[in-house]
Design a protein around this motif. Structure first.
Motif, PDB file in Angstrom:
ATOM      1  N   VAL A 182     -11.668   1.894  -0.548  1.00 33.32           N
ATOM      2  CA  VAL A 182     -10.878   0.907  -1.297  1.00 33.32           C
ATOM      3  C   VAL A 182     -11.237   0.869  -2.790  1.00 33.32           C
ATOM      4  N   LYS A 183     -12.514   0.837  -3.108  1.00 30.04           N
ATOM      5  CA  LYS A 183     -12.956   0.646  -4.501  1.00 30.04           C
ATOM      6  C   LYS A 183     -12.377   1.688  -5.462  1.00 30.04           C
ATOM      7  N   PRO A 184     -12.445   2.993  -5.160  1.00 28.49           N
ATOM      8  CA  PRO A 184     -11.870   3.961  -6.100  1.00 28.49           C
ATOM      9  C   PRO A 184     -10.343   3.871  -6.206  1.00 28.49           C
ATOM     10  N   ILE A 185      -9.689   3.499  -5.114  1.00 30.08           N
ATOM     11  CA  ILE A 185      -8.227   3.350  -5.197  1.00 30.08           C
ATOM     12  C   ILE A 185      -7.888   2.233  -6.176  1.00 30.08           C
ATOM     13  N   LYS A 186      -8.609   1.128  -6.098  1.00 29.96           N
ATOM     14  CA  LYS A 186      -8.381   0.037  -7.050  1.00 29.96           C
ATOM     15  C   LYS A 186      -8.706   0.480  -8.476  1.00 29.96           C
ATOM     16  N   GLU A 187      -9.794   1.205  -8.632  1.00 27.89           N
ATOM     17  CA  GLU A 187     -10.244   1.655  -9.950  1.00 27.89           C
ATOM     18  C   GLU A 187      -9.238   2.602 -10.606  1.00 27.89           C
ATOM     19  N   PHE A 188      -8.596   3.448  -9.817  1.00 30.46           N
ATOM     20  CA  PHE A 188      -7.723   4.488 -10.367  1.00 30.46           C
ATOM     21  C   PHE A 188      -6.255   4.306  -9.970  1.00 30.46           C
ATOM     22  N   LYS A 189      -5.845   3.071  -9.675  1.00 32.42           N
ATOM     23  CA  LYS A 189      -4.466   2.857  -9.213  1.00 32.42           C
ATOM     24  C   LYS A 189      -3.426   3.242 -10.254  1.00 32.42           C
ATOM     25  N   GLU A 190      -3.724   3.094 -11.523  1.00 27.71           N
ATOM     26  CA  GLU A 190      -2.758   3.491 -12.552  1.00 27.71           C
ATOM     27  C   GLU A 190      -2.587   5.012 -12.591  1.00 27.71           C
ATOM     28  N   GLU A 191      -3.687   5.728 -12.438  1.00 27.78           N
ATOM     29  CA  GLU A 191      -3.612   7.197 -12.398  1.00 27.78           C
ATOM     30  C   GLU A 191      -2.842   7.662 -11.164  1.00 27.78           C
ATOM     31  N   ILE A 192      -3.067   6.982 -10.045  1.00 32.66           N
ATOM     32  CA  ILE A 192      -2.365   7.304  -8.805  1.00 32.66           C
ATOM     33  C   ILE A 192      -0.871   7.084  -8.991  1.00 32.66           C
ATOM     34  N   LYS A 193      -0.528   5.944  -9.564  1.00 33.80           N
ATOM     35  CA  LYS A 193       0.872   5.611  -9.811  1.00 33.80           C
ATOM     36  C   LYS A 193       1.507   6.603 -10.794  1.00 33.80           C
ATOM     37  N   ALA A 194       0.774   6.994 -11.832  1.00 34.52           N
ATOM     38  CA  ALA A 194       1.297   7.929 -12.838  1.00 34.52           C
ATOM     39  C   ALA A 194       1.625   9.291 -12.229  1.00 34.52           C
TER      40      ALA A 194
END
Length: 122
Positions: A68-80
């Motif tokens: 969970v923690k890295p997904i929250k940390e990098f959610k903008e990169e994931i979305k981009a």
């Protein structure tokens, strides 16, 4: 990669198997010190006994699970990158380009963040 052979051989679609194999091989080549194992019916990589990243497949996508923690940390990169996610997984459609840069970022983050961590999960 022997650890993952049975899992990969059980995949029905040869193109899906090829794409997931490519991702797993990439991780092993770039992070040769990570340990491989199958747990909870998914290929995963660990470091010093703690979970770093896991992969699984479904009909429509590969699930990338860095916790969970890295997904929250990098959610903008994931979305981009145009990828969807839940709190626990990032979905990579079979037709999506493989986001090796994101995988690299997530592994590096977990290696640093979980250095010295003594439990398997956060």
């Amino acid at each position: 990669m022997e650890t993952f052979e049975e899992y990969l051989n059980a995949m029905g679609d040869p193109e899906h198997k090829e794409k997931l194999t490519e991702m797993l091989v990439w991780v092993k080549e770039h992070y040769p010190n990570l340990n491989t194992r199958i747990a909870w019916n998914q290929p995963m990589f660990t470091n010093e006994g703690t979970y770093i990243i896991g992969f699984s497949h479904s009909k429509g996508h590969i699930s990338l699970a860095p916790e969970v923690k890295p997904i929250k940390e990098f959610k903008e990169e994931i979305k981009a990158l145009g990828l969807s996610h839940t709190n626990n997984i990032i979905r990579i459609k079979w037709t999506d380009p493989t986001p090796f840069s994101l995988i690299d970022t997530l592994i590096k983050y977990n290696l640093k963040d979980k250095a010295g961590y003594t439990k398997f999960w956060r």
